[in-house]
Write a protein that holds these residues in place. Sequence first.
Motif, PDB file in Angstrom:
ATOM      1  N   LEU A  44       0.735  -1.144  -0.070  1.00  0.00           N
ATOM      2  CA  LEU A  44      -0.033  -0.111  -0.068  1.00  0.00           C
ATOM      3  C   LEU A  44       0.936   1.163  -0.078  1.00  0.00           C
ATOM      4  CD1 LEU A  44      -2.708  -1.225   2.487  1.00  0.00           C
ATOM      5  CD2 LEU A  44      -3.088  -0.916  -0.007  1.00  0.00           C
ATOM      6  N   THR A  45       2.246   1.335   0.368  1.00  0.00           N
ATOM      7  CA  THR A  45       3.001   2.311   0.186  1.00  0.00           C
ATOM      8  C   THR A  45       3.990   2.371  -0.947  1.00  0.00           C
ATOM      9  OG1 THR A  45       2.383   2.821   2.511  1.00  0.00           O
ATOM     10  CG2 THR A  45       4.219   4.018   1.826  1.00  0.00           C
ATOM     11  N   GLY A  47       5.024   0.184  -3.137  1.00  0.00           N
ATOM     12  CA  GLY A  47       4.706  -0.317  -4.505  1.00  0.00           C
ATOM     13  C   GLY A  47       3.871   0.952  -5.184  1.00  0.00           C
ATOM     14  N   PRO A  48       2.942   1.270  -4.606  1.00  0.00           N
ATOM     15  CA  PRO A  48       2.141   2.303  -5.119  1.00  0.00           C
ATOM     16  C   PRO A  48       3.065   3.698  -5.411  1.00  0.00           C
ATOM     17  CG  PRO A  48       0.711   1.585  -3.546  1.00  0.00           C
ATOM     18  CD  PRO A  48       1.957   0.829  -3.293  1.00  0.00           C
ATOM     19  N   MET A  49       3.921   3.886  -4.411  1.00  0.00           N
ATOM     20  CA  MET A  49       5.006   5.097  -4.759  1.00  0.00           C
ATOM     21  C   MET A  49       5.564   4.985  -5.826  1.00  0.00           C
ATOM     22  SD  MET A  49       6.196   6.189  -1.203  1.00  0.00           S
ATOM     23  CE  MET A  49       7.118   7.605  -1.811  1.00  0.00           C
ATOM     24  N   ILE A  50       6.175   3.696  -6.240  1.00  0.00           N
ATOM     25  CA  ILE A  50       6.914   3.501  -7.384  1.00  0.00           C
ATOM     26  C   ILE A  50       6.135   3.793  -8.497  1.00  0.00           C
ATOM     27  CG2 ILE A  50       8.237   1.579  -8.906  1.00  0.00           C
ATOM     28  CD1 ILE A  50       9.234   0.604  -5.883  1.00  0.00           C
ATOM     29  N   SER A  51       4.861   2.972  -8.522  1.00  0.00           N
ATOM     30  CA  SER A  51       4.035   2.980  -9.713  1.00  0.00           C
ATOM     31  C   SER A  51       3.566   4.373  -9.828  1.00  0.00           C
ATOM     32  CB  SER A  51       2.992   1.996  -9.895  1.00  0.00           C
ATOM     33  OG  SER A  51       2.135   2.033  -8.655  1.00  0.00           O
ATOM     34  N   SER A  52       3.347   5.241  -9.049  1.00  0.00           N
ATOM     35  CA  SER A  52       2.629   6.857  -9.007  1.00  0.00           C
ATOM     36  C   SER A  52       4.051   7.302  -9.806  1.00  0.00           C
ATOM     37  CB  SER A  52       2.472   7.147  -7.880  1.00  0.00           C
ATOM     38  OG  SER A  52       2.796   8.468  -7.529  1.00  0.00           O
ATOM     39  N   LEU A  53       5.337   7.189  -9.329  1.00  0.00           N
ATOM     40  CA  LEU A  53       6.396   7.920  -9.818  1.00  0.00           C
ATOM     41  C   LEU A  53       6.411   7.477 -11.429  1.00  0.00           C
ATOM     42  CD1 LEU A  53       8.956   9.514  -9.284  1.00  0.00           C
ATOM     43  CD2 LEU A  53      10.329   7.627  -9.127  1.00  0.00           C
ATOM     44  N   MET A 285       1.463  15.632 -10.205  1.00  0.00           N
ATOM     45  CA  MET A 285       1.203  16.414  -9.136  1.00  0.00           C
ATOM     46  C   MET A 285       1.460  15.820  -7.661  1.00  0.00           C
ATOM     47  SD  MET A 285      -2.542  18.550  -9.966  1.00  0.00           S
ATOM     48  CE  MET A 285      -2.295  19.303  -8.403  1.00  0.00           C
ATOM     49  N   ALA A 286       1.127  14.769  -7.466  1.00  0.00           N
ATOM     50  CA  ALA A 286       1.306  14.152  -6.421  1.00  0.00           C
ATOM     51  C   ALA A 286       2.730  14.112  -5.793  1.00  0.00           C
ATOM     52  CB  ALA A 286       0.744  12.509  -6.233  1.00  0.00           C
TER      53      ALA A 286
ATOM     54  N   VAL B 153      -0.117   7.887  -3.091  1.00  0.00           N
ATOM     55  CA  VAL B 153      -0.491   6.543  -3.159  1.00  0.00           C
ATOM     56  C   VAL B 153      -1.792   6.285  -3.569  1.00  0.00           C
ATOM     57  CG1 VAL B 153       1.184   5.646  -1.494  1.00  0.00           C
ATOM     58  CG2 VAL B 153      -1.001   6.251  -1.003  1.00  0.00           C
ATOM     59  N   ILE B 154      -2.748   7.155  -3.486  1.00  0.00           N
ATOM     60  CA  ILE B 154      -4.138   7.113  -4.046  1.00  0.00           C
ATOM     61  C   ILE B 154      -4.396   6.601  -5.377  1.00  0.00           C
ATOM     62  CG2 ILE B 154      -5.297   8.192  -1.939  1.00  0.00           C
ATOM     63  CD1 ILE B 154      -5.620  10.425  -3.890  1.00  0.00           C
ATOM     64  N   ILE B 155      -3.574   7.161  -6.229  1.00  0.00           N
ATOM     65  CA  ILE B 155      -3.802   6.657  -7.578  1.00  0.00           C
ATOM     66  C   ILE B 155      -3.532   5.388  -7.780  1.00  0.00           C
ATOM     67  CG2 ILE B 155      -3.077   7.397 -10.079  1.00  0.00           C
ATOM     68  CD1 ILE B 155      -3.371  10.562  -9.203  1.00  0.00           C
ATOM     69  N   PRO B 156      -2.289   4.777  -7.787  1.00  0.00           N
ATOM     70  CA  PRO B 156      -1.976   3.399  -8.057  1.00  0.00           C
ATOM     71  C   PRO B 156      -3.024   2.652  -7.220  1.00  0.00           C
ATOM     72  CG  PRO B 156       0.090   4.814  -7.527  1.00  0.00           C
ATOM     73  CD  PRO B 156      -1.075   5.540  -7.378  1.00  0.00           C
ATOM     74  N   GLN B 157      -3.289   2.950  -5.841  1.00  0.00           N
ATOM     75  CA  GLN B 157      -4.160   2.163  -4.955  1.00  0.00           C
ATOM     76  C   GLN B 157      -5.264   2.043  -5.994  1.00  0.00           C
ATOM     77  OE1 GLN B 157      -4.417   3.433  -1.138  1.00  0.00           O
ATOM     78  NE2 GLN B 157      -2.386   2.914  -0.534  1.00  0.00           N
ATOM     79  N   TYR B 158      -5.842   2.966  -6.304  1.00  0.00           N
ATOM     80  CA  TYR B 158      -7.012   3.169  -6.890  1.00  0.00           C
ATOM     81  C   TYR B 158      -7.154   2.177  -8.366  1.00  0.00           C
ATOM     82  CZ  TYR B 158     -11.666   4.258  -9.524  1.00  0.00           C
ATOM     83  OH  TYR B 158     -12.514   4.262  -9.899  1.00  0.00           O
TER      84      TYR B 158
END
Lengths: 315, 309
Positions: A44-45, A47-53, A285-286, B153-158
Amino acid sequence: MTQSPTLSRRSSSAPVLRKSKQRGADARAGYTFLLPWLLGFIALTVGPMISSLYLSFTNYNLFDPPKWIGLDNYTTLFQDERFLQSVGVTVGYVVFGTPLKLAAALAVAMLLNSKRKGQGFYRSAFYAPSLIGASVSIAIVWKAMFGDAGPVDQGLSFFGINLGGWVGNPSMTMPMFILLTVWQFGAPMVIFLAGLKQIPADLYEAASMDGAGPVRKFFNITWPMLSPVIFFNLLMETIHAFQIFASAYIISNGEGGPAGSTLFYTLYLYLRGFSDFRMGYASAMAWLLVIVVGIITLIFFRTSKSWVHYSGDAK
Amino acid sequence: MTTMATPTQPKTGSGIAAPAPDYNPKSESAGAKRAKSIIFHAVALALTAVVLYPALWMLASSFKPNAEIGGANTSLWSNNFSFDNFVTAMDGIGGVSTLQFFTNSLVLAIGAVVGTVLSASVSAYAFARIKFPGRSVFFGMMIATLLLPFHVVIIPQYIVFQQLGLVDTYIPLLIGKFLAADAFFVFLMVQFMRNLPAELDEAARIDGAGHVRIFTSIMLPLMKPALISTSIFSFIWSWNDFLGPLLYLNTPEKYPLPLALRLFVDQTQSSDYGAMIAMSVLALLPVLVFFLVFQRYIVEGVSTQGLKG
């Protein structure tokens, strides 16, 4: 880490073999107990951070596969007027709202820092808004109270003050949001109060003997002794303020109006990501937000050395 | 916990040399003390009135007819108090009763409490009481997530939950609670456990107890105050949460109260202010009841653990 001498003697006399066995068992137990957090942290932290990057360098609308576009999202952001406006709105809110809130919190904490009847009642009454302030209910109440020609406006016009409305007036929406955050001064106040209680009373008595007035006492005793608590509140409230969302969403009907004056950063991020499905853009933006908050935290910690005093530092 | 009262020395016998008789700041006349106390209460009460006014206004307005809520009427008092607004508000919206929204909020909040208490206490035990390689690194990472804006994290989580077909279920809203994603509560419990004497588990170990035993029969009972704080705050935060449900839920039957409230606002706009405010009151009711019952715990919890609320 306080270990009683008897305990360390006991463990050092234990056979080496048993000790290393124990260590292995401890490691296994440690990871087992840590499992929920570890799973959450990875899934939840991290993994998502890497994919958000990664997404922040792509065009992605949730339906077609992400398309790599390099730094385009980031460069477009700085030509996006609504983005720049959302930055302005948020920075204004953080820069004016947070210090005002903390000043109110400190002032009231000092008022309450005395042995008087009713202290507990006042503490609770002032804290209550912090618990409900970010809720949709309060956003609705705020919108109704500060509505154009609403109760607040009418009350002020009784004193001959005419501001031309709040909710519908682009130049008054920011003061309205700042009032909403200052209204929630109770949470930092309670923390200040706990800090004030730790300051030894004899310091003030000694200062009085030397003829120090309340102003000198404040700057020479209260402020330095309280500086770790001030630092903590300042850091937490600043980071918190950057993330205002629910009240902005409700008060502006999810649009950031009037004239973009309530287009807070997170609201714009939400609109880009979840109304326009520009997931890559919103991710950029994030990440900018993460970088800015990171830089601010770093600056706070760096500069704190010059004004935050921990007891035992220099005595 | 760490707040320990520093014993103040008795005022009279502390001086090495007796203070000069004409200078003694402590001996104010009884009259001056009284005046100070009156000023204190006047200021504090005035401030209470200002701070509580919005909440009182909300409460009073929920009983007023629409015509008296908006415009010129700033008074809290009305001659036409009635329960009509609540009757309308209980009808719900979009064919879903308000009772259903209440139930949904309750399910989410109880789920959040159970998940958070379980996962945070177990993880905190590992951080506070077990020595294993990498512990301090992980601990540092956990602290770092406290400062991390969760929007990153909310976008990838979604996207993940969407691809798993879990959007419009409660799973995305609850899974983080069962995986100790609120680092704050883990941190709070770690701090609490570190203050418990180390002899406790050492003694239990000598008697042959394993970590599971130590955790369940020694730590958990002693951690009651931290568990109560955690429960109260995770309940209230979940009850008030807006962004999570806004992202993940799209059938009104599944909405918790804050989302229902937004739907209500969208559909009625300002035409039925009274019902809107009555519903806002209903949505806050459990939080207010919680606050009245547990206010000591809540306020003390904030001051010792730096919770924000």
